[in-house]
Write a protein that holds these residues in place. Structure first.
Motif, PDB file in Angstrom:
ATOM      1  N   ALA A  67       0.829  -1.209   0.000  1.00  0.00           N
ATOM      2  CA  ALA A  67       0.000   0.000   0.000  1.00  0.00           C
ATOM      3  C   ALA A  67       0.862   1.258   0.000  1.00  0.00           C
ATOM      4  O   ALA A  67       0.569   2.226  -0.712  1.00  0.00           O
ATOM      5  N   VAL A  68       1.929   1.262   0.802  1.00  0.00           N
ATOM      6  CA  VAL A  68       2.806   2.427   0.860  1.00  0.00           C
ATOM      7  C   VAL A  68       3.519   2.633  -0.471  1.00  0.00           C
ATOM      8  O   VAL A  68       3.561   3.744  -1.012  1.00  0.00           O
ATOM      9  N   LYS A  69       4.073   1.570  -1.023  1.00  0.00           N
ATOM     10  CA  LYS A  69       4.815   1.684  -2.278  1.00  0.00           C
ATOM     11  C   LYS A  69       3.918   2.033  -3.465  1.00  0.00           C
ATOM     12  O   LYS A  69       4.386   2.562  -4.478  1.00  0.00           O
ATOM     13  N   ALA A  70       2.619   1.745  -3.344  1.00  0.00           N
ATOM     14  CA  ALA A  70       1.696   2.085  -4.430  1.00  0.00           C
ATOM     15  C   ALA A  70       1.495   3.592  -4.554  1.00  0.00           C
ATOM     16  O   ALA A  70       1.061   4.087  -5.593  1.00  0.00           O
ATOM     17  N   ASP A  71       1.797   4.326  -3.488  1.00  0.00           N
ATOM     18  CA  ASP A  71       1.738   5.781  -3.521  1.00  0.00           C
ATOM     19  C   ASP A  71       3.025   6.285  -4.181  1.00  0.00           C
ATOM     20  O   ASP A  71       4.123   6.005  -3.696  1.00  0.00           O
ATOM     21  N   PRO A  72       2.934   7.025  -5.295  1.00  0.00           N
ATOM     22  CA  PRO A  72       4.145   7.477  -6.011  1.00  0.00           C
ATOM     23  C   PRO A  72       5.130   8.236  -5.135  1.00  0.00           C
ATOM     24  O   PRO A  72       6.342   8.203  -5.390  1.00  0.00           O
ATOM     25  N   ARG A  73       4.645   8.894  -4.093  1.00  0.00           N
ATOM     26  CA  ARG A  73       5.542   9.635  -3.221  1.00  0.00           C
ATOM     27  C   ARG A  73       6.510   8.726  -2.476  1.00  0.00           C
ATOM     28  O   ARG A  73       7.604   9.158  -2.079  1.00  0.00           O
ATOM     29  N   PHE A  74       6.117   7.477  -2.259  1.00  0.00           N
ATOM     30  CA  PHE A  74       6.921   6.549  -1.466  1.00  0.00           C
ATOM     31  C   PHE A  74       7.422   5.353  -2.280  1.00  0.00           C
ATOM     32  O   PHE A  74       7.804   4.338  -1.715  1.00  0.00           O
TER      33      PHE A  74
END
Length: 335
Positions: A67-74
């Motif tokens: 879920a975190v890596k799916a956010d482009p910022r992370f």
């Protein structure tokens, strides 16, 4: 460092310097995600990024990382993953703070300028170079229980004290290659940027910190244990040439057993062997043992912190979680 595949839990250590436009809203969304995945731990969110250490069942941690890596910022976040037999925390804290690690160096942006990242393998090759100086960016209670052989340490109680100490202590080494290190790498981002600002020309940092070096390279030449900010307190790092660095605060015998004094008015965080722990009933001295407010000692020397009214499952968080479940939704970072 535990590598037992049958251990059902994982402990994640991570950070990411990246702009977050509305950290308070993101904090609420992120908190909801952690509740849904039954994660425990400490997460700090600010305008400059994300910093966390959490524990949970393996599948829940995998879902969190995805879920975190799916956010482009992370997308570039580097998770350090360890195995554990149980949760490494007792509670969940997801909090907003002005910095993701308190340094006072708010004018420095590691995404613009910082020390050159060294992989654990590169660090291992370079650490014994006679032209290299290893610098520990952690506090006294951390490096007292373990540090790299021959590394320079600072006499500091908090990382925010580093900018006052580092220039003077490191002045004789300005023509050397400086390699900074810390537990997971986050302190070195601003510490190495600060050294560059101070005129040090060759500044490097151990990417992923002590934990990643232990996982990937066996922790060679790390003396003692690595202090961690969870219920484990200190973990094995060196599988190549391990040693014990610290001594009992009371009797001076070799020990790596970190505790808090059972007297809450003292609460000294130090190494005390089991024998002295039993003799002083969890206290660091006879006066502390005899103090009327001394906490009951259960043999661990660990005492849960008071929440000061902070309840991760109350108000907005619990209502939002129940609503999401009624609608058959799984909270995500982007909701």
């Amino acid at each position: 460092m535990s590598t037992i595949a049958t251990h059902p839990y994982r402990v994640l250590l991570y950070y990411c310097y990246t702009p977050i436009e509305d950290p308070q809203v993101f904090r609420d969304q992120h908190h909801l995600l952690c509740l849904e995945l039954n994660l425990l731990g400490r997460i700090i969110i600010s305008e400059e990024g994300l910093n966390g250490t959490i524990s949970g069942l393996a599948a829940d941690c995998e879902a969190y990382m995805a879920a975190v890596k799916a956010d482009p910022r992370f997308a570039s976040i580097d998770f350090k993953v360890e195995t554990h037999a149980q949760h490494a925390f007792q509670k969940l804290h997801v909090r907003y703070k002005p910095e993701i690690v308190h340094s006072g160096l708010t004018h420095l942006n590691p995404n613009e300028r910082t020390g050159k990242h060294l992989s654990p393998a590169e660090f291992k090759k370079l650490k014994d170079d006679p032209d290299v100086v290893l610098v520990d960016m952690r506090s006294n209670y951390e490096h007292s229980v373990g540090k790299f052989k021959n590394a320079i340490t600072f006499d500091i109680e908090h990382f925010r004290d580093m900018p006052q100490k580092a220039p003077e202590v490191l002045a004789p080494y300005k023509d050397k290659k400086i390699i900074t290190y810390c537990t997971g790498g986050i302190k070195c981002e601003k510490a190495s940027a600060f050294l560059l600002e101070q005129g040090f020309e060759e500044v490097y940092q151990l990417h992923g910190g002590i934990i990643k070096y232990a996982i990937e390279e066996g922790g060679e030449d790390f003396e003692g244990k690595c202090y961690v900010f969870d219920n484990r307190v200190a973990v094995e790092v060196n599988r190549v040439n391990p040693t014990i660095r610290s001594k009992c605060h009371v009797c001076g015998t070799a020990t790596e057993r970190m505790v808090n004094c059972a007297n809450p008015h003292c609460n000294l965080h130090t190494t005390i062997c089991e024998t002295c722990g039993e003799a002083l009933d969890g206290a660091c001295s006879e006066p502390c043992r005899d103090h009327p407010d001394k906490r009951p000692y259960d043999g661990t020397g660990y005492y849960a912190k008071h929440l000061n009214g902070y309840d991760p499952k109350s108000g907005f968080y619990q209502n939002s979680l129940e609503m999401a479940r009624r609608l058959g939704q799984t909270p995500t970072l982007s909701e």
